[in-house]
Motif scaffolding. Structure first.
Motif, short mmCIF file in Angstrom:
data_model
loop_
_atom_site.label_atom_id
_atom_site.label_comp_id
_atom_site.label_asym_id
_atom_site.label_seq_id
_atom_site.Cartn_x
_atom_site.Cartn_y
_atom_site.Cartn_z
N ALA A 235 -11.90 18.12 -4.80
CA ALA A 235 -11.67 16.97 -5.68
C ALA A 235 -10.64 16.02 -5.11
O ALA A 235 -10.35 14.98 -5.71
CB ALA A 235 -11.22 17.45 -7.05
N ARG A 236 -10.08 16.34 -3.96
CA ARG A 236 -9.01 15.53 -3.40
C ARG A 236 -9.50 14.69 -2.21
O ARG A 236 -10.54 14.98 -1.63
CB ARG A 236 -7.87 16.44 -2.93
N ALA A 237 -8.70 13.70 -1.90
CA ALA A 237 -8.97 12.88 -0.71
C ALA A 237 -8.18 13.44 0.46
O ALA A 237 -7.26 14.25 0.27
CB ALA A 237 -8.55 11.44 -0.99
N PRO A 238 -8.51 13.05 1.67
CA PRO A 238 -7.70 13.47 2.82
C PRO A 238 -6.24 13.12 2.62
O PRO A 238 -5.90 11.98 2.25
CB PRO A 238 -8.32 12.69 3.98
N ALA A 239 -5.37 14.09 2.85
CA ALA A 239 -3.94 13.90 2.56
C ALA A 239 -3.35 12.74 3.34
O ALA A 239 -2.51 11.99 2.81
CB ALA A 239 -3.18 15.19 2.87
N GLU A 240 -3.79 12.55 4.60
CA GLU A 240 -3.20 11.50 5.41
C GLU A 240 -3.58 10.11 4.89
O GLU A 240 -2.79 9.17 4.98
CB GLU A 240 -3.60 11.65 6.88
N VAL A 241 -4.79 9.98 4.32
CA VAL A 241 -5.20 8.70 3.76
C VAL A 241 -4.40 8.39 2.50
O VAL A 241 -3.88 7.28 2.33
CB VAL A 241 -6.71 8.70 3.44
N GLU A 242 -4.27 9.39 1.63
CA GLU A 242 -3.53 9.17 0.38
C GLU A 242 -2.07 8.85 0.66
O GLU A 242 -1.49 7.96 0.04
CB GLU A 242 -3.64 10.39 -0.53
N ARG A 243 -1.48 9.57 1.58
CA ARG A 243 -0.07 9.35 1.88
C ARG A 243 0.15 7.96 2.49
O ARG A 243 1.11 7.27 2.14
CB ARG A 243 0.44 10.43 2.81
N ALA A 244 -0.73 7.55 3.40
CA ALA A 244 -0.58 6.23 4.01
C ALA A 244 -0.73 5.14 2.96
O ALA A 244 0.06 4.18 2.93
CB ALA A 244 -1.60 6.05 5.13
N TRP A 245 -1.73 5.28 2.09
CA TRP A 245 -1.90 4.28 1.03
C TRP A 245 -0.66 4.23 0.14
O TRP A 245 -0.17 3.15 -0.22
CB TRP A 245 -3.13 4.58 0.20
N ALA A 246 -0.14 5.41 -0.21
CA ALA A 246 1.03 5.46 -1.08
C ALA A 246 2.25 4.83 -0.42
O ALA A 246 3.06 4.17 -1.09
CB ALA A 246 1.33 6.90 -1.49
N GLN A 247 2.39 5.02 0.88
CA GLN A 247 3.52 4.40 1.58
C GLN A 247 3.45 2.88 1.45
O GLN A 247 4.47 2.21 1.22
CB GLN A 247 3.49 4.81 3.06
N VAL A 248 2.27 2.31 1.62
CA VAL A 248 2.12 0.86 1.47
C VAL A 248 2.47 0.45 0.04
O VAL A 248 3.25 -0.48 -0.20
CB VAL A 248 0.69 0.40 1.83
N HIS A 249 1.87 1.14 -0.91
CA HIS A 249 2.06 0.80 -2.33
C HIS A 249 3.52 0.87 -2.73
O HIS A 249 4.05 -0.03 -3.39
CB HIS A 249 1.22 1.76 -3.18
N VAL A 250 4.20 1.94 -2.34
CA VAL A 250 5.59 2.15 -2.76
C VAL A 250 6.50 1.09 -2.12
O VAL A 250 7.37 0.53 -2.80
CB VAL A 250 6.05 3.57 -2.39
N HIS A 251 6.30 0.82 -0.84
CA HIS A 251 7.18 -0.18 -0.21
C HIS A 251 6.95 -1.57 -0.80
O HIS A 251 7.92 -2.32 -0.99
CB HIS A 251 6.96 -0.18 1.31
N VAL A 252 5.71 -1.91 -1.10
CA VAL A 252 5.48 -3.22 -1.72
C VAL A 252 6.08 -3.24 -3.13
O VAL A 252 6.66 -4.25 -3.55
CB VAL A 252 3.97 -3.54 -1.76
N THR A 253 6.00 -2.13 -3.85
CA THR A 253 6.58 -2.06 -5.19
C THR A 253 8.06 -2.38 -5.18
O THR A 253 8.57 -3.10 -6.05
CB THR A 253 6.35 -0.66 -5.78
N TYR A 254 8.79 -1.85 -4.19
CA TYR A 254 10.24 -2.01 -4.17
C TYR A 254 10.73 -3.16 -3.30
O TYR A 254 11.93 -3.43 -3.25
CB TYR A 254 10.90 -0.71 -3.71
N LEU A 255 9.83 -3.86 -2.63
CA LEU A 255 10.25 -5.00 -1.81
C LEU A 255 10.89 -6.10 -2.65
O LEU A 255 11.84 -6.76 -2.19
CB LEU A 255 9.05 -5.57 -1.05
#
Length: 281
Positions: A235-255
């Motif tokens: 039921a999960r996505a590849p961990a490296e894809v999810e983590r990379a997407w989250a890194q983008v999302h989190v940095h844009v959130t706090y920029l």
């Protein structure tokens, strides 16, 4: 916005606590960015002193707290109404940078993530392409404001990158693959008090790695054991894809916060981290 009047919350608090409370004391609380008004109330409930927190709250925070309450044995919210919540008072301080986040916080996150996996609590926004564009647009306001305020050309460069990211097909492709769940959305150490994760005003339905990345990178066994037991690997996505997407999302959130408060060097660092993560998608 001022605190809600007692007439707004007392009836609901009476139902939740089993008796009509009397207010013994009020103490304004500070330190957060989400709520316009937060105060500790010491309530007398049939001779017991019960400390609670009364805060102004968005409809999203109310919905998220109710969704968390479904998962947790202890109450995440005692009572809620139009624009306010009454929650248990948590006596504690955030962990220092060198201290680990308590396992109980990670376990709570895992329980929330597992319970709401591929489900959407009513009233909580979903991170989709439109949400992503809106997030970039809000961040752009802060970055362009810093450019106008300081004249530093780095803010213009970051603004140009954000403008490109808002419609980047790699973001849309990743979102199409990634399962979503209820996430806190702002799970930094400042929102950890003791064993509690507070202030769910930025909750959203998004990939779970949003919280994992914000809270501290690699999750401990207290998180992975719960998630592994309740969410099948299929039921999960590849961990490296999810983590990379989250890194983008989190940095844009706090920029936006960084542009307002932390200066050009930190903004440059965060934008570079986001760009490198985006390159892996």
């Amino acid at each position: 916005m001022t605190a809600p009047p007692d007439a707004a919350w007392l009836p609901a608090a009476t139902r939740a606590l089993g008796a009509r409370p009397a207010v013994l004391g009020r103490t304004p609380l500070t330190g957060g960015y989400v709520a316009a008004s937060v105060e500790r109330l010491d309530l007398d409930v049939d001779g017991r002193v019960v400390p609670v927190v009364l805060k102004t709250a968005s409809a999203v925070e109310v919905a998220a707290l109710r969704a968390v309450h479904v998962v947790r044995a202890d109450p995440a919210v005692l009572a809620a109404g139009d624009g306010w919540v009454l929650v248990p008072f948590v006596d504690g301080t955030p962990p220092a940078e060198h201290e680990p986040v308590p396992d109980a916080v990670w376990a709570t996150l895992a329980q929330v993530h597992a319970h709401w996996w591929r489900k959407r609590p009513r009233g909580v926004p979903v991170v989709d392409a439109a949400f992503w564009r809106g997030l970039c647009d809000r961040t752009l306001v802060a970055v362009r404001g810093a450019a106008a305020r300081t004249g530093d050309p780095i803010y213009g460069e970051v603004a140009a990158a954000l403008d490109a990211w808002r419609a980047d097909p790699r973001i849309g492709a990743a979102l199409a693959r990634l399962p979503r769940t209820l996430v806190h959305g702002d799970a930094h150490r400042g929102n950890v008090l003791g064993t509690a994760l507070i202030d769910w005003g930025n909750a959203r339905v998004a990939p779970a790695a949003v919280d994992v990345v914000t809270l501290g990178g690699d999750p401990p066994q207290a998180y992975t054991e719960v998630l592994d037991a309740r969410v099948p690997a299929a039921a999960r996505a590849p961990a490296e894809v999810e983590r990379a997407w989250a890194q983008v999302h989190v940095h844009v959130t706090y920029l936006g916060f960084a542009a307002d408060h932390l200066g050009a060097a930190r903004v440059t660092e965060m934008a570079g981290n986001a760009e490198r993560a985006l390159a892996t998608l």
